[in-house]
Design an enzyme around this catalytic site. Sequence first.
Site, PDB file in Angstrom:
ATOM      1  N   ARG A 158      10.189  -1.414  -5.005  1.00 13.20           N
ATOM      2  CA  ARG A 158       9.012  -1.567  -5.693  1.00 13.20           C
ATOM      3  C   ARG A 158       9.047   0.108  -6.509  1.00 13.20           C
ATOM      4  O   ARG A 158       9.248   0.982  -5.478  1.00 13.20           O
ATOM      5  CB  ARG A 158       7.902  -1.443  -4.613  1.00 13.20           C
ATOM      6  CG  ARG A 158       7.799  -2.954  -4.066  1.00 13.20           C
ATOM      7  CD  ARG A 158       6.226  -3.159  -3.519  1.00 13.20           C
ATOM      8  NE  ARG A 158       5.348  -3.461  -4.688  1.00 13.20           N
ATOM      9  CZ  ARG A 158       4.252  -3.446  -4.515  1.00 13.20           C
ATOM     10  NH1 ARG A 158       3.609  -3.362  -3.061  1.00 13.20           N
ATOM     11  NH2 ARG A 158       3.149  -3.668  -5.404  1.00 13.20           N
ATOM     12  N   GLN A 181      -5.664  -8.822  -2.967  1.00 14.76           N
ATOM     13  CA  GLN A 181      -5.568  -8.139  -1.844  1.00 14.76           C
ATOM     14  C   GLN A 181      -7.084  -7.600  -1.556  1.00 14.76           C
ATOM     15  O   GLN A 181      -7.301  -7.319  -0.382  1.00 14.76           O
ATOM     16  CB  GLN A 181      -4.768  -6.593  -2.040  1.00 14.76           C
ATOM     17  CG  GLN A 181      -3.297  -6.860  -2.226  1.00 14.76           C
ATOM     18  CD  GLN A 181      -2.821  -7.112  -3.700  1.00 14.76           C
ATOM     19  OE1 GLN A 181      -3.661  -7.716  -4.495  1.00 14.76           O
ATOM     20  NE2 GLN A 181      -1.811  -6.272  -4.103  1.00 14.76           N
ATOM     21  N   ASN A 227      -2.782   2.792 -10.263  1.00 18.74           N
ATOM     22  CA  ASN A 227      -3.436   2.117  -9.279  1.00 18.74           C
ATOM     23  C   ASN A 227      -3.218   0.701  -9.565  1.00 18.74           C
ATOM     24  O   ASN A 227      -2.827   0.192 -10.667  1.00 18.74           O
ATOM     25  CB  ASN A 227      -4.831   2.431  -8.687  1.00 18.74           C
ATOM     26  CG  ASN A 227      -5.117   2.040  -7.472  1.00 18.74           C
ATOM     27  OD1 ASN A 227      -4.630   2.091  -6.451  1.00 18.74           O
ATOM     28  ND2 ASN A 227      -6.259   1.301  -7.435  1.00 18.74           N
ATOM     29  N   LYS A 228      -3.821  -0.197  -8.717  1.00 21.41           N
ATOM     30  CA  LYS A 228      -3.416  -1.779  -8.977  1.00 21.41           C
ATOM     31  C   LYS A 228      -4.070  -2.008 -10.246  1.00 21.41           C
ATOM     32  O   LYS A 228      -5.047  -1.759 -10.834  1.00 21.41           O
ATOM     33  CB  LYS A 228      -4.173  -2.370  -7.904  1.00 21.41           C
ATOM     34  CG  LYS A 228      -4.266  -3.968  -7.742  1.00 21.41           C
ATOM     35  CD  LYS A 228      -3.109  -4.346  -7.715  1.00 21.41           C
ATOM     36  CE  LYS A 228      -1.964  -4.041  -6.904  1.00 21.41           C
ATOM     37  NZ  LYS A 228      -0.588  -4.449  -7.298  1.00 21.41           N
ATOM     38  N   ASP A 261      -1.293   4.815  -6.308  1.00 23.97           N
ATOM     39  CA  ASP A 261       0.147   4.673  -6.095  1.00 23.97           C
ATOM     40  C   ASP A 261       0.769   5.862  -6.460  1.00 23.97           C
ATOM     41  O   ASP A 261       1.929   6.143  -5.943  1.00 23.97           O
ATOM     42  CB  ASP A 261       0.543   3.386  -6.681  1.00 23.97           C
ATOM     43  CG  ASP A 261      -0.058   2.153  -5.748  1.00 23.97           C
ATOM     44  OD1 ASP A 261      -1.047   1.633  -6.080  1.00 23.97           O
ATOM     45  OD2 ASP A 261       0.584   1.815  -4.809  1.00 23.97           O
ATOM     46  N   GLY A 268       0.746  -1.415  -0.022  1.00 22.00           N
ATOM     47  CA  GLY A 268       0.028   0.050   0.097  1.00 22.00           C
ATOM     48  C   GLY A 268       0.828   1.274   0.078  1.00 22.00           C
ATOM     49  O   GLY A 268       1.773   1.064   0.740  1.00 22.00           O
ATOM     50  N   ALA A 269       0.646   2.180  -1.024  1.00 25.71           N
ATOM     51  CA  ALA A 269       1.509   3.283  -1.174  1.00 25.71           C
ATOM     52  C   ALA A 269       1.950   4.027  -0.073  1.00 25.71           C
ATOM     53  O   ALA A 269       3.146   4.187   0.403  1.00 25.71           O
ATOM     54  CB  ALA A 269       1.017   4.311  -2.079  1.00 25.71           C
TER      55      ALA A 269
HETATM   56  O1  MRU Z   1       0.602  -3.831  -4.784  1.00 25.88           O
HETATM   57  P1  MRU Z   1      -0.210  -3.254  -3.773  1.00 25.88           P
HETATM   58  O2  MRU Z   1      -0.934  -4.050  -2.998  1.00 25.88           O
HETATM   59  O3  MRU Z   1       0.983  -2.436  -2.980  1.00 25.88           O
HETATM   60  O4  MRU Z   1      -0.995  -2.154  -4.435  1.00 25.88           O
HETATM   61  C1  MRU Z   1      -1.839  -1.165  -3.636  1.00 25.88           C
HETATM   62  C2  MRU Z   1      -2.618  -0.415  -4.271  1.00 25.88           C
HETATM   63  O5  MRU Z   1      -2.776  -0.569  -5.591  1.00 25.88           O
HETATM   64  C3  MRU Z   1      -3.582   0.419  -3.608  1.00 25.88           C
HETATM   65  O6  MRU Z   1      -4.673   0.646  -4.269  1.00 25.88           O
HETATM   66  C4  MRU Z   1      -2.764   1.875  -3.473  1.00 25.88           C
HETATM   67  O7  MRU Z   1      -1.753   1.604  -2.717  1.00 25.88           O
HETATM   68  C5  MRU Z   1      -3.450   3.025  -2.804  1.00 25.88           C
HETATM   69  S1  MRU Z   1      -3.787   2.730  -1.148  1.00 25.88           S
HETATM   70  C6  MRU Z   1      -3.415   3.436   0.115  1.00 25.88           C
END
Ligand code: MRU
Length: 365
Positions: free
Chosen positions: A95, A208, A259-260, A249, A55-56
């Site tokens: 990352r 997730q 985003n994801k 992110d 999570g960012a």
């Molecule tokens: O790969 P991840 O699980 O770290 O990806 C996270 C996301 O895409 C969240 O939607 C993003 O970090 C925003 S949440 C605060």
Amino acid sequence: MQVGNKYYESLWFDRDHPGEVRVINQRRLPWEFQIQIIDSLEEVYLAIREMTVRGAPVIGVLAAFGMYIDAYNHPDEAHLADRLDHAAEYLLSSRPTAVNLAYAVSEQQKIYHAISGHSAVTGALLRRALGMADTEKEACRLIGENGFPLIRELAEKKQGEPVNILTHCNAGWLATIDYGTALAPVYKAHKEGIPLHVWVDETRPRNQGARLTVWELKQAGIPYTLIADNAGGHLMQHGMVDIVLVGSDRTTRNGDVANKIGTYLKALAARDNHVPFYVALPVSTIDPALKDGKDIPIEKRAAKEIIEMEGMTGTKIQKVSIVPPDTPVMNYGFDVTPARLVTGLITEKGICQASEEGIRSILKY
Ligand code: MRU
């Protein structure tokens, strides 16, 4: 957030154990609630890379603690600044997409390039990491306050029927320090007594949504239904989604949103079906240095995340293979939703348009 009868944040520092940081191990959820102690730079790197912490906002804060822990662990280091520059590079390689990590590392770099002396540097790195955690937490609380009126307005129109919110991945308190980004307005609305229901995308390949968002909503007592990633468009066509709320992110100067992976398809379906699509993010996720989304580095992750599925069998967390041997795989972790598909950005400073003017009005640059 409350877990059982205790209040937790996703990451915390205990002054009685100054060389460590504590995190909730997100790889064990939803099957086991495990707290992991992290006490070296290598462990910080691995926790981010292997997504013990993800999570960012929270990976940014953990990286800031990583720089502090590395300094703390090397009191005799003659070339502390060189050492920490290496630590910075190392953490940055964990990352690439979430800009919060790069921001946190660069904030710590400013400190040890400006002052000298081991204890002065270490103390300042710790204060900055703690300050970042507080800032992110307060930002998420305010995102909840600022996003709440959107849900309240929908509730007024629905006259007692639950507001149906669709979310992707996990943008809840586990992904931040507390409150979440996309889920912050949801938690606030629930607290205010607004009837709600959340559609949770499972979010392949790491699930997730299925593992973390479902777990969070269950803890909070908010009604939810888990759906396959491809179901959102169908639900929107049938009037079953009132609003889409996702996190980010990295959001660029023009309002493009990384985003994801899969977020973009939700935004397309939302536009086609006149469903509002909002992105909730702290300003630390905005990258004004990037003009638009095509310059965002998109993380490619290991093939095994797609080839294998992880789950609980009896008392063991296990992985099983789900494809024929030697299947070629491509595993992009994120995609970019163009600003034109985003109804608005919900930040701690207010809601703005996903555009250069909108972002400038928030960042005041
Ligand atoms: O790969 P991840 O699980 O770290 O990806 C996270 C996301 O895409 C969240 O939607 C993003 O970090 C925003 S949440 C605060």
